[in-house]
Design an enzyme around this catalytic site. Sequence first.
Site, short mmCIF file in Angstrom:
data_model
loop_
_atom_site.label_atom_id
_atom_site.label_comp_id
_atom_site.label_asym_id
_atom_site.label_seq_id
_atom_site.Cartn_x
_atom_site.Cartn_y
_atom_site.Cartn_z
N CYS A 171 0.81 -1.23 0.00
CA CYS A 171 0.00 0.00 0.00
C CYS A 171 0.84 1.28 0.00
CB CYS A 171 -0.94 -0.01 1.19
SG CYS A 171 -1.90 -1.53 1.30
N HIS A 304 -3.33 7.77 5.88
CA HIS A 304 -3.46 6.45 5.25
C HIS A 304 -4.93 6.03 5.41
CE1 HIS A 304 -2.33 2.72 3.53
NE2 HIS A 304 -2.62 2.01 4.61
N GLU A 315 -2.50 5.25 13.53
CA GLU A 315 -2.13 6.45 12.78
C GLU A 315 -2.42 7.69 13.63
OE1 GLU A 315 -3.86 6.78 8.88
OE2 GLU A 315 -2.36 8.26 8.27
N LYS A 336 -9.41 7.66 1.15
CA LYS A 336 -9.89 6.28 0.91
C LYS A 336 -11.37 6.14 1.24
CE LYS A 336 -5.38 4.06 1.61
NZ LYS A 336 -4.57 5.25 1.99
N HIS A 341 -9.62 1.85 -1.04
CA HIS A 341 -8.16 1.76 -0.90
C HIS A 341 -7.58 1.32 -2.24
CE1 HIS A 341 -4.21 1.09 0.37
NE2 HIS A 341 -4.42 0.51 1.53
N PHE A 400 1.68 -3.44 4.44
CA PHE A 400 2.09 -4.76 4.91
C PHE A 400 3.62 -4.80 4.98
CE2 PHE A 400 -1.56 -7.81 3.47
CZ PHE A 400 -2.39 -7.22 4.39
#
Lengths: 418, 360
Positions: A171, A304, A315, A336, A341, A400
């Site tokens: 991502c 994010h 976050e 998002k 996403h 990830f």
Amino acid sequence: MSGVVITGFGVVSPIGLGVDAFSHALRAGACGVSTIDLFDASAYRSALGGQIKADVRTEHARALCEAAGVPMQTRYGRTALFSLAALGEALAMAGLHTEELGDGETGLAFGGCTAGTFESEGTLLGLEDGEDYWDIVPPMELLMTPVGTTADVLLSVSGVRGPVSTISTACSSATNAIGLGLRWINSGRATRVIVGGADGLCRLTHCGFNALRLVSSEVPRPFDARRNGMVIGEGAGVIVLEDAERAAARGAIVRGRLLGFGNGAEAHHATQPRPDGSGAAAAMQAALDDAGMDPCRIEYINAHGTATQQNDLTECRGAHLVFGPRAAQMPISSTKSQTGHTLGASGAVEMAAVLLGMRDGFLPPTVNWGEADPEIALDPVPNVGRAADLGIALSNAFAFGGNDASLCIAHPDAEVGS
Amino acid sequence: MIRPVLTALGVLTPLAIGRAEFEAAWRAGECAARIADGPTAGGLAVDSFILRKSFPAGRALMRRMDRLSKMICMSGALARDDGPGLGDVSRMAIGVGTDLGTLEETWAFLCRLRDKGPEFANPNDFPNLVPNAGAGYLGILMGARGPSHTFCQHSTCADDAIAWAADGVLAGWFDAGLAGGAEELGEIRAKAMARSGCPITEGPAGEGGAMVMVESEARAEARGASPLAVWRGSWGSSGLRRGSPLKREVDPDAVAALVELAQRKAGIAIGVALLSHPGDAALRDGVMRGLGREVPLTDHDARCGIHPADGAVRTALAGMLLADGSLPVNRSGALRDGGGALLVSAGRGGGLRASVWTEA
């Protein structure tokens, strides 16, 4: 002006094709999440996606691509087509034609995860009894599957002759590719770099995030107490970065400035973020340090913001570690919530959202927001864009493998001294 | 003035696993003998390294990992153990190159989706299918908190990762970089190569990889690590022949221009060249024209097999050749003639990278 400037950008997203449509939809609080009809998603936990349902080859997009010398070829698949449309728009905005990119000083750094997976998996999953995949799969589908092939297509149509690289860090792919472009210019590897990222929806990622129970069967609600997961989207963003002096020498209009980039590994878990937010904080602080920017100058963060329980909480904690009590009043929104996403494209799509907020005078919102989470103390810019003269912002991407990245972006006219 | 140096090598190839073992096998003129059967016939597979007692991860972490990640972690651990550890890892970067990633596992995941439906998808599998899974696991294993990038531009991927690490050390973005790459060989890769019209004709398909430690000379000295080679720079370009955007068709003129630039910027004579595809006449021609003379080539392709991330193996081999002038360049017994080592990689799509290392 010195440093690295942005002279053009293009975007393809579920809420708008092209920067003007994207900006309008962002500000209005549009949500591009709907039932996926690209493939049969009815058997999954969630059938929702941020799917681009319109044909990206609009008359406007064709005109921009033609002006920039970019052919909108469809034979390479959806992800490549999104990328070509965004490239054409970015080059047209920058006042560049592909014939000008073969100077050896223009590079390409691109991010992504899926490339042509949708097309090749479609053949595999559509096999009839007795059919062998290897007998029927078109060679073009196979060639387009590795993630580096999106950059191959951009390279072939753009005529770029400088360095080329593909970064795939899930991502945060596009954010890291943008950061690599910044590094190349700052270190003299190139004077202009086309950066960005693209990812198309596919069963592989949709199934994977479903299996991990990270998706929601409702619209995504980042930072909301009711949030219960993300929705996978698709799109592309392409940005033209240039050495400021080179851009000035050719009379280019500056659309923004890329001041800094931070990236760090969490060294914690394959999929889970550090719960204390220290990984997120380290990336934001690294971007600020790289920019030589005092945290008190940051006016907005494009988060994010996936709408999973853990991501949004960590976050927020990361923002509080960097900005202290001011984080509670800091506008921090999630694009998002509007696009889904977009995975390897998200860093570029969301950087475009920040640049448009700067251009058009608003803070992009977090849509579908309605109930504050007492553990998340921040201003999510709820539901519609908020009028603001946005000067300096951060854009975050976490991935990830514990891969955290952040960009520090400024309005062309912002005073950037600390 | 910061000088990035190469201080540790972790090598995982069909020829040998570990620097000392690789160097001994190379010196003895050995060629990897284990030829895989079946669809990967002609390919060279790494040994069953995952069964080695020395595999660096605990059982829980190892169980979660895919095979490619295990290769990356094993290579990283071999580099860590090739000298006095890694030093302070709080500002150590991880750079990994892989073109195809976990192709075999991705295929298996999709086949299960096709045959059993999405409800049977294993949640433990999916995180391993992202190309940066290996870098993530390696970061966890080493405790590295610096930047982490995974590069996927075909046959330049590992070269990109190592160049990024060296650039980062030089620019002060981080203190050290553990960088390299890995690729696995399997049935799907072999079938895909054959079906896509891109069979590997320049040498046998291989697998494995390498991770190397790049750090500043001052950092190496402070922690007692011996430099094997000094980085002189890396330059990228693209040399696509029009009309072949998805195939690896090398433009010798573009290669020659890049190599000429690399030699000039590095400011040293080149004594050995390590090419991504030594059997490719266009690549060889471009390199020799760019250098302006013939230099000996390594024959790693025939002895270890070729794969997109083998730029890491070639970087490790360059380190060995530069550290020990008596190590033969190839099975003909040729020696490096005192100059630096030039690595040139050409990926499909047109990406090119040339890197230069010299003696420490």
